[in-house]
Design a protein around this motif. Structure first.
Motif, PDB file in Angstrom:
ATOM      1  N   GLN A   1     104.022  13.251  -8.501  1.00 12.95           N
ATOM      2  CA  GLN A   1     103.464  12.485  -7.404  1.00 12.95           C
ATOM      3  C   GLN A   1     104.245  11.194  -7.222  1.00 12.95           C
ATOM      4  OE1 GLN A   1      99.104  12.126  -7.703  1.00 12.95           O
ATOM      5  NE2 GLN A   1      99.176  13.833  -9.134  1.00 12.95           N
TER       6      GLN A   1
ATOM      7  N   LYS B   1     103.780   7.133  -5.511  1.00 17.81           N
ATOM      8  CA  LYS B   1     102.921   6.095  -4.934  1.00 17.81           C
ATOM      9  C   LYS B   1     103.759   5.273  -3.965  1.00 17.81           C
ATOM     10  CE  LYS B   1     101.749   2.369  -7.258  1.00 17.81           C
ATOM     11  NZ  LYS B   1     101.096   1.454  -8.210  1.00 17.81           N
TER      12      LYS B   1
ATOM     13  N   THR C   1      98.427   1.092  -0.139  1.00 21.92           N
ATOM     14  CA  THR C   1      98.903   2.000  -1.174  1.00 21.92           C
ATOM     15  C   THR C   1      98.462   3.421  -0.866  1.00 21.92           C
ATOM     16  OG1 THR C   1      98.887   0.297  -2.896  1.00 21.92           O
ATOM     17  CG2 THR C   1      98.744   2.566  -3.634  1.00 21.92           C
TER      18      THR C   1
ATOM     19  N   VAL D   1      98.968   7.675  -2.344  1.00 20.92           N
ATOM     20  CA  VAL D   1      99.452   8.529  -3.428  1.00 20.92           C
ATOM     21  C   VAL D   1      99.231   9.995  -3.074  1.00 20.92           C
ATOM     22  CG1 VAL D   1      99.295   9.081  -5.889  1.00 20.92           C
ATOM     23  CG2 VAL D   1      98.808   6.760  -5.109  1.00 20.92           C
TER      24      VAL D   1
ATOM     25  N   THR E   1      95.430   8.574 -11.622  1.00 21.61           N
ATOM     26  CA  THR E   1      96.869   8.644 -11.876  1.00 21.61           C
ATOM     27  C   THR E   1      97.244   7.709 -13.026  1.00 21.61           C
ATOM     28  OG1 THR E   1      97.417   6.895 -10.281  1.00 21.61           O
ATOM     29  CG2 THR E   1      97.358   9.163  -9.459  1.00 21.61           C
TER      30      THR E   1
END
Length: 336
Positions: free
Chosen positions: A5, A7, A71, A73, A203
């Motif tokens: 992943q 961010k 932000t 993700v 996360t």
């Protein structure tokens, strides 16, 4: 979700626009269209950016431009495309991409220290109390160095838009909880969170603990200016409290002003939490009746490794007695 992943974080002003719309709204709408797993818009209380204009919530008027942090993700494949779109839309600010992994299970590669991030809704409940408070209680009980819950004003949760309204109780707006702990704490706590939260999105990121309650543990690690020809950046996060002071001024305000006056870095942003703790202080936040605010504050500084190393002396001075300081690698950053 167990695949790699990314961010994606954008730092810009609240009044910045993309065409005829505010940039924050336009970006979150794209994230919702792409069903991004988690995103949150946070309002900053002080900061400056590439143009070096200092803004704080103490001097703002309706016509001014407070800092925002957005932000998001999701999978690396999805976020690469959205990062390109965000870069094309942002004309003034900073965009960063950082590697994260899902906390869906134990991982032997977890570093000695790590940042654990949990995304919940404002009115999600655990045993009758707000989920973000329950999460902070778990993190405190497990001995984490610190944790902060930030209340968002917009974002996505499991791909669904969660936007605050002027009239309404705003039950579903996102809350992001970030915490710093050791590898064993992170893995064990992730397992516990999955038992008390309903399908949590959690996360983990690599981090280095630099200071805790005034004690210097290690300076930010020395990094090369580039990796395979790509410039590297570094991030410092300074976690303090609204009530902790340096020479009579809240540490985060003194830090932002010192960094701005010295031009040591190209930007810094202070974010006020609603609940949290650091060190041995029990989780706390705003109360109905109080003489001063006791909420946690995080100040984020991002720049080249060389400039981060130089500005750390200022950070070290202002956190001589209080605060939690961490350093993280930022593999990709674009400043406008």
């Amino acid at each position: 979700m167990t695949e790699d992943q990314l961010k994606l974080t954008c730092y810009f002003g609240e009044r910045h626009r993309a065409g005829h719309r505010f940039l924050a709204e336009a970006l979150v709408e794209r994230y919702a269209d792409a069903a991004v797993a988690a995103s949150v818009v946070l309002r900053g209380i002080a900061g400056f950016g590439p143009r070096h204009q200092l803004r704080t919530d103490r001097s703002l008027t309706l016509s001014e431009n407070p800092p925002l942090v957005l932000t998001a993700v999701d999978t690396a494949q999805k976020m690469h495309g959205l990062a390109e779109q965000a870069a094309a839309m942002l004309t003034d600010g900073l965009i960063t991409l950082e590697r994260v992994r899902s906390a869906a299970g134990s991982d032997a590669t977890t570093p000695e220290a790590a940042t654990l991030t949990v995304y919940v809704g404002r009115y999600d409940r655990v045993a009758g109390q707000p989920a973000y408070r329950a999460v902070c209680d778990i993190l405190y009980r497990r001995g984490f160095a610190g944790a902060t819950a930030f209340l968002g004003v917009d974002g996505t949760q499991r791909g669904q838009r969660r936007q605050a309204r002027f009239f309404g109780r705003n039950r579903q707006v996102p809350v992001m909880i970030t915490a710093v702990g050791r590898a064993a704490q992170v893995d064990d706590t992730s397992a516990e969170l999955r038992t008390v939260l309903n399908d949590p999105f959690v996360t983990v990121e690599r981090a280095q603990l630099c200071k805790r309650d005034g004690r210097l543990i290690a300076r930010p690690p020395a990094l090369p200016p580039a990796d395979d020809g790509r410039p590297l950046s570094q991030k410092l996060t300074v976690r303090t409290s609204e009530a902790t002071l340096y020479q009579g001024v809240p540490i985060h305000r003194a830090l932002v002003r010192r960094l701005h006056e010295s031009a040591a870095v190209s930007g810094a942003t202070a974010l006020r939490g609603v609940w949290g703790f650091h060190g041995d202080h029990k989780p706390h936040g705003d109360k109905l009746i109080q003489l001063s605010r006791q909420v946690p504050v995080s100040t984020v500084i991002i720049d080249t490794p060389e400039r981060i190393s130089a500005c750390f002396d200022v950070v070290d001075e202002l956190t001589a007695e209080h605060g939690l300081v961490t350093a993280e690698l930022v593999p990709a950053a674009v400043s406008r």
